[in-house]
Enzyme design. Structure first.
Site, PDB file in Angstrom:
ATOM      1  N   LYS A 142      17.091  86.322 -21.058  1.00 19.91           N
ATOM      2  CA  LYS A 142      15.986  86.525 -21.952  1.00 19.91           C
ATOM      3  C   LYS A 142      14.956  87.248 -21.358  1.00 19.91           C
ATOM      4  CE  LYS A 142      12.089  83.979 -24.249  1.00 19.91           C
ATOM      5  NZ  LYS A 142      11.142  82.927 -24.105  1.00 19.91           N
TER       6      LYS A 142
ATOM      7  N   ALA B 119      -0.996  78.803 -25.537  1.00 18.52           N
ATOM      8  CA  ALA B 119      -0.148  78.558 -26.991  1.00 18.52           C
ATOM      9  C   ALA B 119       1.173  77.896 -26.483  1.00 18.52           C
ATOM     10  CB  ALA B 119       0.199  80.188 -27.342  1.00 18.52           C
TER      11      ALA B 119
HETATM   12  P1  NAD Z   1      -1.402  82.160 -23.444  1.00 16.22           P
HETATM   13  O1  NAD Z   1      -2.239  83.298 -23.145  1.00 16.22           O
HETATM   14  O2  NAD Z   1      -1.497  81.630 -24.839  1.00 16.22           O
HETATM   15  O3  NAD Z   1      -1.963  80.820 -22.201  1.00 16.22           O
HETATM   16  C1  NAD Z   1      -1.648  81.095 -21.102  1.00 16.22           C
HETATM   17  C2  NAD Z   1      -3.027  80.837 -20.244  1.00 16.22           C
HETATM   18  O4  NAD Z   1      -3.889  81.813 -20.639  1.00 16.22           O
HETATM   19  C3  NAD Z   1      -3.545  79.402 -20.628  1.00 16.22           C
HETATM   20  O5  NAD Z   1      -4.167  78.919 -19.532  1.00 16.22           O
HETATM   21  C4  NAD Z   1      -4.673  79.871 -21.654  1.00 16.22           C
HETATM   22  O6  NAD Z   1      -5.681  78.811 -21.666  1.00 16.22           O
HETATM   23  C5  NAD Z   1      -5.252  81.152 -21.095  1.00 16.22           C
HETATM   24  N1  NAD Z   1      -5.940  81.833 -22.232  1.00 16.22           N
HETATM   25  C6  NAD Z   1      -5.352  82.274 -23.351  1.00 16.22           C
HETATM   26  N2  NAD Z   1      -6.063  82.861 -24.232  1.00 16.22           N
HETATM   27  C7  NAD Z   1      -7.483  83.114 -23.397  1.00 16.22           C
HETATM   28  C8  NAD Z   1      -8.583  83.495 -23.550  1.00 16.22           C
HETATM   29  N3  NAD Z   1      -8.859  84.067 -24.544  1.00 16.22           N
HETATM   30  N4  NAD Z   1      -9.629  83.292 -22.582  1.00 16.22           N
HETATM   31  C9  NAD Z   1      -9.456  82.713 -21.525  1.00 16.22           C
HETATM   32  N5  NAD Z   1      -8.066  82.224 -21.288  1.00 16.22           N
HETATM   33  C10 NAD Z   1      -7.111  82.337 -22.051  1.00 16.22           C
HETATM   34  O7  NAD Z   1       0.110  82.208 -22.862  1.00 16.22           O
HETATM   35  P2  NAD Z   1       1.505  81.397 -23.679  1.00 16.22           P
HETATM   36  O8  NAD Z   1       1.983  82.070 -24.751  1.00 16.22           O
HETATM   37  O9  NAD Z   1       1.314  80.065 -23.657  1.00 16.22           O
HETATM   38  O10 NAD Z   1       2.511  81.874 -22.419  1.00 16.22           O
HETATM   39  C11 NAD Z   1       2.683  81.016 -21.077  1.00 16.22           C
HETATM   40  C12 NAD Z   1       4.039  81.294 -20.630  1.00 16.22           C
HETATM   41  O11 NAD Z   1       5.057  81.054 -21.547  1.00 16.22           O
HETATM   42  C13 NAD Z   1       4.295  82.669 -20.190  1.00 16.22           C
HETATM   43  O12 NAD Z   1       4.889  82.796 -19.195  1.00 16.22           O
HETATM   44  C14 NAD Z   1       4.844  83.254 -21.614  1.00 16.22           C
HETATM   45  O13 NAD Z   1       5.651  84.412 -21.386  1.00 16.22           O
HETATM   46  C15 NAD Z   1       5.785  82.197 -21.953  1.00 16.22           C
HETATM   47  N6  NAD Z   1       6.263  82.013 -23.289  1.00 16.22           N
HETATM   48  C16 NAD Z   1       5.344  82.272 -24.515  1.00 16.22           C
HETATM   49  C17 NAD Z   1       6.042  81.940 -25.499  1.00 16.22           C
HETATM   50  C18 NAD Z   1       5.005  82.286 -26.631  1.00 16.22           C
HETATM   51  O14 NAD Z   1       5.847  82.429 -27.973  1.00 16.22           O
HETATM   52  N7  NAD Z   1       4.076  82.117 -26.723  1.00 16.22           N
HETATM   53  C19 NAD Z   1       7.512  81.977 -25.738  1.00 16.22           C
HETATM   54  C20 NAD Z   1       8.226  81.796 -24.839  1.00 16.22           C
HETATM   55  C21 NAD Z   1       7.701  81.716 -23.156  1.00 16.22           C
END
Ligand code: NAD
Length: 309
Positions: free
Chosen positions: A187, A10
């Site tokens: 945070k 995301a």
């Molecule tokens: P995410 O779960 O969307 O993605 C992280 C990883 O997981 C990626 O490699 C993605 O491809 C994989 N993934 C996601 N869904 C999957 C599925 N169904 N099957 C297999 N793989 C899957 O996580 P994110 O929200 O992008 O978070 C990444 C970092 O950013 C984390 O440390 C999070 O705490 C931080 N963060 C996120 C947000 C937010 O709003 N999303 C905000 C601030 C910080």
């Protein structure tokens, strides 16, 4: 100038498409095959409050990476960052001037990343944007935000200015922070309080805040975190943190959301607890500062995760 987004879920997707739209040479690196395939075939589908559009950006599985990069933005989940760094090192993607910009939530990332590159190549960021995935290759982007960052050893160098420029070209509202550790810990406090409690109690942020004694639950947690931070030379203002947490309760702010840990757990995914409460508890142990509440919450989340493993 070649940019990699290492971990393009995301938030990685959000940062990646924003840089791509600003005209930068960006590659998304991820381990989710269906996601990578769909992005390469159909582009990233972006849905905002008002619009739906597609951004074409190349994606590659981490096992197939072969390029080298000037900037690598780390946005895996915290538990996968070291595996990703190891892979990028083996692939020759990191050279002596590559900046590693960590945008993950949580504590202790500088120490972990500096196992792979000198501290002078590591930049730490706090991301105050949000992002969601509606499915493979499908982003949901709502609201505004900003990014604070700084080189992990406190020096502002040419790379810092280059990073500032490119993030702002991508309209990501970046600033070189004058106290990045304070921002990171602030945070992390917010996340360490609301994430495990809403997950264990199965409540939205609003529902949690509606309990008339919620303050009695969270003040002692904040106090533990403030003590550990102080022993690590980070001065936090407990009252201000309490205000910030309570400002998330109303339905008009973040109240209607479940925190990301709740979402991860309910999707059958492991959580980032070890980089929030778990890291506070580990630092506390090292420093001889008791953190019974953060330790207990870490164990409770691990107990819940046993269902997943
Ligand atoms: P995410 O779960 O969307 O993605 C992280 C990883 O997981 C990626 O490699 C993605 O491809 C994989 N993934 C996601 N869904 C999957 C599925 N169904 N099957 C297999 N793989 C899957 O996580 P994110 O929200 O992008 O978070 C990444 C970092 O950013 C984390 O440390 C999070 O705490 C931080 N963060 C996120 C947000 C937010 O709003 N999303 C905000 C601030 C910080």
């Amino acid at each position: 100038y070649k940019i990699a987004i290492a971990g393009a879920g995301a938030m990685g997707g959000r940062i990646g498409i924003s840089l791509k739209q600003a005209g930068y040479d960006v590659e998304l690196i991820d381990d989710w095959e269906e996601h990578v395939q769909r992005i390469n075939k159909q582009g990233v589908e972006v849905k905002t409050e008002t619009d739906v559009y597609t951004v074409n950006v190349p994606a590659v599985l981490s096992k197939d990476v072969s390029d080298s990069f000037d900037l690598i933005i780390i946005l895996t989940k915290a538990m996968n960052s070291e595996k990703m760094m190891q892979r990028l090192k083996e692939a020759g993607s990191i050279h002596k001037d590559t900046a590693i910009l960590c945008m993950m939530n949580g504590l202790g990332h500088g120490e972990r990343l500096s196992k792979f590159v000198p501290m002078s190549q590591v930049y730490l960021a706090v991301v105050m944007w949000t992002a969601g995935l509606r499915g493979p290759g499908q982003l949901l982007l709502e609201g505004g935000g900003y990014i604070d960052f700084h080189r992990s050893d406190g020096i502002v160098d040419e790379q810092s200015n280059a990073i500032l420029q490119l993030l702002n070209d991508a309209n990501l509202n970046a600033r070189v922070s004058d106290d990045i550790f304070k921002s990171i810990w602030s945070k992390a406090t917010l996340n360490s309080v609301l994430n495990p409690l809403c997950t264990i109690l199965d409540k939205t942020i609003y529902e949690f805040g509606s309990y008339e004694h919620s303050r009695e639950m969270i003040i002692p947690m904040i106090e533990e975190i403030v003590s550990v931070a102080r022993a690590r030379n980070v001065e936090l203002d407990g009252k201000l943190l309490l205000n910030k947490i309570e400002a998330a309760y109303p339905k008009e702010t973040q109240g209607l959301h479940y925190p990301s840990m709740h979402q991860d757990y309910n999707k059958g995914r492991l959580t980032e607890i070890d980089y929030l409460n778990g890291q506070i508890s580990a630092y506390g142990e090292e420093l001889g500062i008791p953190t019974p509440i953060n330790t207990l919450l870490t164990h409770q989340i691990h107990q819940l995760e046993m269902k997943i493993m």
